[in-house]
Design an enzyme around this catalytic site. Structure first.
Site, PDB file in Angstrom:
ATOM      1  N   GLU A 206       0.827  -1.332  -0.176  1.00 28.58           N
ATOM      2  CA  GLU A 206      -0.089  -0.028  -0.002  1.00 28.58           C
ATOM      3  C   GLU A 206       0.903   1.241  -0.114  1.00 28.58           C
ATOM      4  O   GLU A 206       1.863   1.376   0.645  1.00 28.58           O
ATOM      5  CB  GLU A 206      -1.119  -0.107   1.293  1.00 28.58           C
ATOM      6  CG  GLU A 206      -2.204   0.583   1.303  1.00 28.58           C
ATOM      7  CD  GLU A 206      -3.204   0.431   2.406  1.00 28.58           C
ATOM      8  OE1 GLU A 206      -3.746  -0.619   2.217  1.00 28.58           O
ATOM      9  OE2 GLU A 206      -3.099   0.936   3.531  1.00 28.58           O
ATOM     10  N   HIS A 234       2.656  -5.774   3.438  1.00 30.02           N
ATOM     11  CA  HIS A 234       2.374  -7.107   4.381  1.00 30.02           C
ATOM     12  C   HIS A 234       2.277  -8.509   3.630  1.00 30.02           C
ATOM     13  O   HIS A 234       1.597  -8.604   2.733  1.00 30.02           O
ATOM     14  CB  HIS A 234       0.874  -6.915   4.912  1.00 30.02           C
ATOM     15  CG  HIS A 234       0.336  -7.935   5.843  1.00 30.02           C
ATOM     16  ND1 HIS A 234      -0.949  -8.256   5.807  1.00 30.02           N
ATOM     17  CD2 HIS A 234       0.794  -8.918   6.867  1.00 30.02           C
ATOM     18  CE1 HIS A 234      -1.138  -9.430   6.457  1.00 30.02           C
ATOM     19  NE2 HIS A 234      -0.177  -9.808   7.012  1.00 30.02           N
ATOM     20  N   HIS A 323       4.767 -10.895  12.777  1.00 28.75           N
ATOM     21  CA  HIS A 323       3.544 -10.861  13.783  1.00 28.75           C
ATOM     22  C   HIS A 323       3.078 -12.463  13.907  1.00 28.75           C
ATOM     23  O   HIS A 323       2.274 -12.637  14.669  1.00 28.75           O
ATOM     24  CB  HIS A 323       2.744  -9.817  13.545  1.00 28.75           C
ATOM     25  CG  HIS A 323       1.934  -9.943  12.316  1.00 28.75           C
ATOM     26  ND1 HIS A 323       1.812  -8.865  11.482  1.00 28.75           N
ATOM     27  CD2 HIS A 323       1.566 -10.965  11.467  1.00 28.75           C
ATOM     28  CE1 HIS A 323       1.311  -9.084  10.252  1.00 28.75           C
ATOM     29  NE2 HIS A 323       1.061 -10.194  10.260  1.00 28.75           N
ATOM     30  N   HIS A 396      -1.873  -6.509  16.286  1.00 29.07           N
ATOM     31  CA  HIS A 396      -1.089  -6.324  15.024  1.00 29.07           C
ATOM     32  C   HIS A 396      -1.830  -6.117  13.607  1.00 29.07           C
ATOM     33  O   HIS A 396      -1.376  -6.115  12.542  1.00 29.07           O
ATOM     34  CB  HIS A 396      -0.607  -8.015  14.639  1.00 29.07           C
ATOM     35  CG  HIS A 396      -1.398  -8.716  13.979  1.00 29.07           C
ATOM     36  ND1 HIS A 396      -2.760  -9.194  14.365  1.00 29.07           N
ATOM     37  CD2 HIS A 396      -1.668  -9.561  12.643  1.00 29.07           C
ATOM     38  CE1 HIS A 396      -3.917  -9.819  13.470  1.00 29.07           C
ATOM     39  NE2 HIS A 396      -2.820 -10.095  12.466  1.00 29.07           N
TER      40      HIS A 396
HETATM   41  P1  5GP Z   1      -3.426 -11.104   9.287  1.00 28.66           P
HETATM   42  O1  5GP Z   1      -1.775 -10.865   9.293  1.00 28.66           O
HETATM   43  O2  5GP Z   1      -4.141 -11.084  10.557  1.00 28.66           O
HETATM   44  O3  5GP Z   1      -3.744 -11.661   8.026  1.00 28.66           O
HETATM   45  O4  5GP Z   1      -3.635  -9.415   8.948  1.00 28.66           O
HETATM   46  C1  5GP Z   1      -3.403  -8.398   9.494  1.00 28.66           C
HETATM   47  C2  5GP Z   1      -4.088  -7.056   9.580  1.00 28.66           C
HETATM   48  O5  5GP Z   1      -3.761  -6.558   8.016  1.00 28.66           O
HETATM   49  C3  5GP Z   1      -5.540  -7.275   9.423  1.00 28.66           C
HETATM   50  O6  5GP Z   1      -6.268  -7.646  10.872  1.00 28.66           O
HETATM   51  C4  5GP Z   1      -6.202  -6.213   8.690  1.00 28.66           C
HETATM   52  O7  5GP Z   1      -6.356  -5.330   9.628  1.00 28.66           O
HETATM   53  C5  5GP Z   1      -5.018  -5.682   8.024  1.00 28.66           C
HETATM   54  N1  5GP Z   1      -5.307  -5.265   6.483  1.00 28.66           N
HETATM   55  C6  5GP Z   1      -5.991  -6.425   5.705  1.00 28.66           C
HETATM   56  N2  5GP Z   1      -5.823  -6.097   4.585  1.00 28.66           N
HETATM   57  C7  5GP Z   1      -5.442  -4.883   4.380  1.00 28.66           C
HETATM   58  C8  5GP Z   1      -5.109  -3.749   3.268  1.00 28.66           C
HETATM   59  O8  5GP Z   1      -5.357  -4.118   2.043  1.00 28.66           O
HETATM   60  N3  5GP Z   1      -4.889  -2.654   3.716  1.00 28.66           N
HETATM   61  C9  5GP Z   1      -4.494  -2.308   4.825  1.00 28.66           C
HETATM   62  N4  5GP Z   1      -3.934  -1.111   5.396  1.00 28.66           N
HETATM   63  N5  5GP Z   1      -4.519  -3.172   6.082  1.00 28.66           N
HETATM   64  C10 5GP Z   1      -5.043  -4.629   5.749  1.00 28.66           C
HETATM   65 MN    MN Z   2       0.058 -13.710   6.433  1.00 31.26          MN
HETATM   66 MN    MN Z   3      -0.175 -11.125   8.695  1.00 34.60          MN
END
Ligand code: 5GP
Ligand code: MN
Ligand code: MN
Length: 473
Positions: A206, A234, A323, A396
């Site tokens: 992003e 991410h 994380h 996280h």
């Molecule tokens: P996880 O590691 O649990 O899969 O995701 C971590 C966090 O990434 C999610 O809890 C959500 O808040 C955030 N997230 C998921 N998709 C997006 C995205 O497209 N943009 C942003 N800024 N955050 C996201």
């Molecule tokens: Mn993942």
């Molecule tokens: Mn993740």
């Protein structure tokens, strides 16, 4: 069985009293609103409290939601010398999934209309989706092993970054205890063709803008300022981590009874840290962690090229941290230092100011914590605080509120893209279905999650970032 009963200890802190096989209480950092519909994940918090050797408490962060065995947003530590266990379910399938933040040498105004070229360039340059493909294809067994051993450090050595990047990576970009021989052939094969790729679904790259700075001293130390352009990445360890989790759960499942371990319903397998199976998993996990870091390093390099060519802009690394990881750390338990296996699954590490493992230039501010929110709302940069809790951990992300299926029913990918574009957010999706599953409504309110984390004394807010453009798997 009835869902566990929560006792409010103080604002943002709840307790689940030990009952049945629970060895420690559960401690939940959240508000009642954030815990709506959380019965299942709270039952998981209680389940984790039964693990052999667990100390102090089974913790849940404000972004808690249901996960495989352990809840996502869970932290649990076991005492290594006291038969404490390691559990692959306490790390999750996407071993070493994490976040990296880069800061540009420009702000929104100076970037101007070049943002569009940047987004188009990223759309072409960032490999993503569920299948194979990556920015770098390692040339053979030797190179594959150097990635597993050397992580970001090896990627930088090969020219995919700068020395300074490593100072701003957790563990300097690689851990030394990777056991490459514990990474099975199938896992290697799956990982090989995906080095430098985003993956799908929740993973993203992003372009953001710093919208508010709450702590100027910390923001300055981290290298961010109001209006500045940033890039948040991410992603994790793709098929490699998934295969390692699968392989080692199977091995532990078979070995568990030999150690006299029984776990309640649907709890995933575990064995003592100090057992051949425990050591094998931790060695493989460390290798996967290095791979995950190399993955983010390679994506950063691809991103830097795009920014340079499209806009003449340079990016410096703010921080990179996982994380989803289990780590051997020393923490005080009942007044004495103990060697612990700390599982953080969907929980960020947040070392306090002064911690010896922090880079020199961040020692006085505390560890940077990178919190993605959603592609339509905001993301945050936080910092570790003196004291802290949950073995220096915090939230996280925003945390899921709706299942993927439910989310996809509320909006189509095309509708969502139109809505985001109307708000000035450029969207470069790989799949319409994948995009709709990630609609901002599918997640909890990230501002409330951050407020609860800060209110619970786990971290402090440094800056709020808003999205300008998102590249989605
Ligand atoms: P996880 O590691 O649990 O899969 O995701 C971590 C966090 O990434 C999610 O809890 C959500 O808040 C955030 N997230 C998921 N998709 C997006 C995205 O497209 N943009 C942003 N800024 N955050 C996201
Ligand atoms: Mn993942
Ligand atoms: Mn993740």
């Amino acid at each position: 069985t009835a869902p566990p009963h929560l006792v409010e200890v103080r604002r943002y802190r709840y307790r689940i009293e030990p009952r049945g096989a629970m060895r420690v209480p559960g401690v939940v950092f959240a508000s009642r609103e954030l815990l709506a519909d959380a019965e299942q994940s709270l039952a998981q918090v209680a389940g984790v409290a039964t693990l052999p050797g667990i100390v102090t408490a089974s913790y849940a962060m404000p972004d808690i939601h249901w996960g495989y065995g352990f809840p996502i947003g869970g932290v649990a530590a076991s005492d290594v010398a006291d038969g404490g266990v390691v559990s692959p379910g306490g790390v999750g399938f996407d071993i070493s999934c994490g976040v990296r933040l880069l800061a540009a040498d420009c702000d929104r105004r100076t970037l101007g209309p070049a943002l569009r070229q940047v987004m188009d360039g990223l759309d072409r340059a960032i490999p993503r989706g569920a299948g194979p493909g990556g920015v770098w294809r390692p040339s053979g067994t030797g190179e594959r092993e150097r990635i597993l051993r050397g992580g970001s450090r090896y990627a930088v050595q090969r020219g995919f970054g700068e020395e300074r990047d490593l100072v701003r990576c957790e563990d300097g970009g690689a851990v030394a205890d990777a056991e490459v021989t514990e990474v099975g052939e199938r896992a290697r094969e799956r990982g090989l063709g995906q080095v430098g790729s985003l993956g799908s679904a929740n993973h993203f790259l992003e372009v953001q803008q710093v919208d508010e700075v709450h702590d100027t001293a910390a923001a300055t130390a981290f290298g961010i300022a109001p209006g500045q352009i940033c890039v948040m990445i991410h992603c994790g360890s793709r098929g490699l981590g998934h295969q390692i989790c699968t392989d080692h759960v199977r091995l532990m499942d078979r070995a568990m009874t030999r150690y006299g371990i029984t776990v309640p319903d649907r709890q995933p397998a575990c064995t003592p840290v100090e057992s051949p199976e425990g050591e094998a998993y931790l060695g493989a996990m460390a290798a996967v962690a290095n791979y995950g870091r190399a993955n983010r390093q390679l994506l950063s390099d691809a991103t830097r090229r795009v920014f340079r060519q499209a806009a003449g802009v340079r990016l410096s690394l703010v921080y990179d941290v996982s994380h989803n990881l289990a780590k051997l750390e020393t923490h005080e338990v009942d007044g004495a230092p103990r060697r612990l296996c700390v599982h953080r699954k969907g929980a960020a590490r947040a070392f306090p100011p002064g911690h010896p493992d922090l880079p020199d230039d961040l020692r006085s501010t505390g560890e940077p914590v990178l919190i993605p929110g959603t592609m339509g709302t905001a993301s945050y940069v936080l910092a570790g605080v003196p004291g802290g809790d949950a073995f220096h951990s915090t939230c996280h992300g925003a945390g899921r509120r709706m299942s993927r299926h439910e989310a996809a029913r509320t909006v189509t990918g095309r509708e969502l893209r139109a809505r985001l574009e109307q708000h000035g957010i450029a969207v470069r999706p790989r799949s319409w279905r994948g995009l709709s599953e990630e609609t901002p409504e599918a997640y909890k309110d990230v501002a409330a999650v951050v407020a609860a984390s800060e209110g619970a004394g786990l971290c402090r807010t440094v800056a709020r970032l808003v999205p300008l453009g998102v590249v989605k798997g």
